[in-house]
Design a protein around this motif. Structure first.
Motif, PDB file in Angstrom:
ATOM      1  N   ALA A  43     -11.242   1.098 -17.160  1.00 48.21           N
ATOM      2  CA  ALA A  43     -11.845   1.946 -16.131  1.00 48.21           C
ATOM      3  C   ALA A  43     -12.148   1.128 -14.886  1.00 48.21           C
ATOM      4  CB  ALA A  43     -13.114   2.599 -16.670  1.00 48.21           C
ATOM      5  N   GLU A  44     -12.619  -0.100 -15.072  1.00 49.36           N
ATOM      6  CA  GLU A  44     -12.894  -0.974 -13.928  1.00 49.36           C
ATOM      7  C   GLU A  44     -11.610  -1.298 -13.174  1.00 49.36           C
ATOM      8  OE1 GLU A  44     -14.917  -4.456 -15.254  1.00 49.36           O
ATOM      9  OE2 GLU A  44     -16.586  -3.317 -16.101  1.00 49.36           O
ATOM     10  N   LYS A  45     -10.553  -1.594 -13.915  1.00 45.14           N
ATOM     11  CA  LYS A  45      -9.277  -1.892 -13.276  1.00 45.14           C
ATOM     12  C   LYS A  45      -8.756  -0.683 -12.523  1.00 45.14           C
ATOM     13  CE  LYS A  45      -7.680  -5.508 -16.406  1.00 45.14           C
ATOM     14  NZ  LYS A  45      -6.704  -5.864 -17.434  1.00 45.14           N
ATOM     15  N   ALA A  46      -8.891   0.492 -13.121  1.00 48.14           N
ATOM     16  CA  ALA A  46      -8.436   1.714 -12.455  1.00 48.14           C
ATOM     17  C   ALA A  46      -9.215   1.934 -11.165  1.00 48.14           C
ATOM     18  CB  ALA A  46      -8.588   2.907 -13.386  1.00 48.14           C
ATOM     19  N   ALA A  47     -10.510   1.669 -11.190  1.00 51.25           N
ATOM     20  CA  ALA A  47     -11.326   1.826  -9.982  1.00 51.25           C
ATOM     21  C   ALA A  47     -10.914   0.819  -8.917  1.00 51.25           C
ATOM     22  CB  ALA A  47     -12.804   1.668 -10.328  1.00 51.25           C
ATOM     23  N   GLN A  48     -10.630  -0.407  -9.337  1.00 52.36           N
ATOM     24  CA  GLN A  48     -10.185  -1.426  -8.380  1.00 52.36           C
ATOM     25  C   GLN A  48      -8.846  -1.042  -7.764  1.00 52.36           C
ATOM     26  OE1 GLN A  48     -10.128  -5.026 -10.664  1.00 52.36           O
ATOM     27  NE2 GLN A  48     -12.322  -5.387 -10.466  1.00 52.36           N
ATOM     28  N   TYR A  49      -7.924  -0.554  -8.589  1.00 51.90           N
ATOM     29  CA  TYR A  49      -6.627  -0.133  -8.074  1.00 51.90           C
ATOM     30  C   TYR A  49      -6.781   1.035  -7.117  1.00 51.90           C
ATOM     31  CZ  TYR A  49      -4.299  -3.094 -11.538  1.00 51.90           C
ATOM     32  OH  TYR A  49      -3.853  -4.157 -12.278  1.00 51.90           O
ATOM     33  N   ALA A  50      -7.641   1.986  -7.462  1.00 53.53           N
ATOM     34  CA  ALA A  50      -7.860   3.133  -6.584  1.00 53.53           C
ATOM     35  C   ALA A  50      -8.441   2.683  -5.250  1.00 53.53           C
ATOM     36  CB  ALA A  50      -8.792   4.141  -7.259  1.00 53.53           C
ATOM     37  N   SER A  51      -9.356   1.739  -5.296  1.00 52.01           N
ATOM     38  CA  SER A  51      -9.941   1.205  -4.068  1.00 52.01           C
ATOM     39  C   SER A  51      -8.878   0.512  -3.229  1.00 52.01           C
ATOM     40  CB  SER A  51     -11.070   0.235  -4.409  1.00 52.01           C
ATOM     41  OG  SER A  51     -11.517  -0.416  -3.259  1.00 52.01           O
ATOM     42  N   ARG A  52      -8.057  -0.294  -3.860  1.00 50.34           N
ATOM     43  CA  ARG A  52      -7.000  -1.019  -3.141  1.00 50.34           C
ATOM     44  C   ARG A  52      -5.988  -0.053  -2.534  1.00 50.34           C
ATOM     45  NH1 ARG A  52      -5.812  -4.876   0.093  1.00 50.34           N
ATOM     46  NH2 ARG A  52      -3.797  -5.812  -0.266  1.00 50.34           N
ATOM     47  N   VAL A  53      -5.639   0.990  -3.289  1.00 49.80           N
ATOM     48  CA  VAL A  53      -4.702   1.988  -2.780  1.00 49.80           C
ATOM     49  C   VAL A  53      -5.301   2.683  -1.562  1.00 49.80           C
ATOM     50  CG1 VAL A  53      -3.649   4.229  -3.310  1.00 49.80           C
ATOM     51  CG2 VAL A  53      -3.439   2.352  -4.928  1.00 49.80           C
ATOM     52  N   GLN A  54      -6.587   2.991  -1.629  1.00 51.24           N
ATOM     53  CA  GLN A  54      -7.254   3.638  -0.495  1.00 51.24           C
ATOM     54  C   GLN A  54      -7.228   2.732   0.739  1.00 51.24           C
ATOM     55  OE1 GLN A  54      -8.368   6.804  -0.376  1.00 51.24           O
ATOM     56  NE2 GLN A  54      -8.686   6.436   1.789  1.00 51.24           N
ATOM     57  N   GLU A  55      -7.475   1.441   0.547  1.00 52.14           N
ATOM     58  CA  GLU A  55      -7.420   0.494   1.663  1.00 52.14           C
ATOM     59  C   GLU A  55      -6.027   0.459   2.279  1.00 52.14           C
ATOM     60  OE1 GLU A  55      -8.645  -3.346   0.334  1.00 52.14           O
ATOM     61  OE2 GLU A  55     -10.604  -2.644  -0.321  1.00 52.14           O
ATOM     62  N   LEU A  56      -5.014   0.424   1.434  1.00 49.11           N
ATOM     63  CA  LEU A  56      -3.641   0.385   1.938  1.00 49.11           C
ATOM     64  C   LEU A  56      -3.283   1.672   2.675  1.00 49.11           C
ATOM     65  CD1 LEU A  56      -1.859  -1.343  -1.073  1.00 49.11           C
ATOM     66  CD2 LEU A  56      -2.377  -2.331   1.155  1.00 49.11           C
ATOM     67  N   GLU A  57      -3.729   2.801   2.151  1.00 51.26           N
ATOM     68  CA  GLU A  57      -3.472   4.069   2.828  1.00 51.26           C
ATOM     69  C   GLU A  57      -4.142   4.084   4.204  1.00 51.26           C
ATOM     70  OE1 GLU A  57      -4.809   7.110   0.168  1.00 51.26           O
ATOM     71  OE2 GLU A  57      -2.986   7.035  -1.037  1.00 51.26           O
ATOM     72  N   ASP A  58      -5.358   3.555   4.284  1.00 46.95           N
ATOM     73  CA  ASP A  58      -6.047   3.493   5.573  1.00 46.95           C
ATOM     74  C   ASP A  58      -5.274   2.623   6.560  1.00 46.95           C
ATOM     75  OD1 ASP A  58      -8.020   5.122   4.556  1.00 46.95           O
ATOM     76  OD2 ASP A  58      -9.409   3.479   4.132  1.00 46.95           O
ATOM     77  N   ARG A  59      -4.770   1.502   6.080  1.00 45.03           N
ATOM     78  CA  ARG A  59      -4.008   0.615   6.960  1.00 45.03           C
ATOM     79  C   ARG A  59      -2.730   1.283   7.445  1.00 45.03           C
ATOM     80  NH1 ARG A  59      -3.691  -5.311   4.509  1.00 45.03           N
ATOM     81  NH2 ARG A  59      -2.907  -5.706   6.600  1.00 45.03           N
ATOM     82  N   VAL A  60      -2.058   2.007   6.558  1.00 44.46           N
ATOM     83  CA  VAL A  60      -0.833   2.704   6.950  1.00 44.46           C
ATOM     84  C   VAL A  60      -1.152   3.774   7.996  1.00 44.46           C
ATOM     85  CG1 VAL A  60       0.970   4.277   6.128  1.00 44.46           C
ATOM     86  CG2 VAL A  60       0.431   2.211   4.839  1.00 44.46           C
ATOM     87  N   ARG A  61      -2.277   4.478   7.807  1.00 48.07           N
ATOM     88  CA  ARG A  61      -2.674   5.485   8.795  1.00 48.07           C
ATOM     89  C   ARG A  61      -2.880   4.846  10.172  1.00 48.07           C
ATOM     90  NH1 ARG A  61      -6.405   7.387   4.822  1.00 48.07           N
ATOM     91  NH2 ARG A  61      -5.380   8.992   3.633  1.00 48.07           N
TER      92      ARG A  61
END
Length: 100
Positions: A43-61
């Motif tokens: 669950a911790e890893k999934a949360a970290q991955y979700a956070s990282r994906v969100q950061e990358l999506e923000d950068r792409v935006r």
């Protein structure tokens, strides 16, 4: 096996059954704890991955906004100013050489 040997093993086996049951319960608890810790780390890893994906999506935006909102032109203008400054520096250095 004769009757005397069987007679000795029966009480020994009867006394071992509770110890075996306790050992099995202990193993079950250990397995449950291991499963819980594995699930928690997953669950911790999934949360970290979700956070990282969100950061990358923000950068792409941001990058999309730069390219589509004329920000790309800003980068081109900055490069043009750098080129102009280099030309000016060359002219100044050639003027200084001519003056000396």
């Amino acid at each position: 096996m004769d009757a005397g040997t069987i007679g000795v093993f029966i009480p020994i086996i009867a006394l071992m059954i509770p110890f075996f049951a306790i050992w099995i319960k202990h193993r079950e608890k250990m397995m449950d704890r291991q499963i819980d810790s594995t699930a928690a780390s997953s669950a911790e890893k999934a949360a970290q991955y979700a956070s990282r994906v969100q950061e990358l999506e923000d950068r792409v935006r941001v990058l999309e906004r730069i390219v589509t909102d004329g920000g790309y032109n800003v980068a081109t203008q900055i490069e043009a100013l750098r080129d102009q400054r280099q030309v000016e520096e060359r002219l100044e250095s050639s003027r200084e050489r001519a003056a000396n």
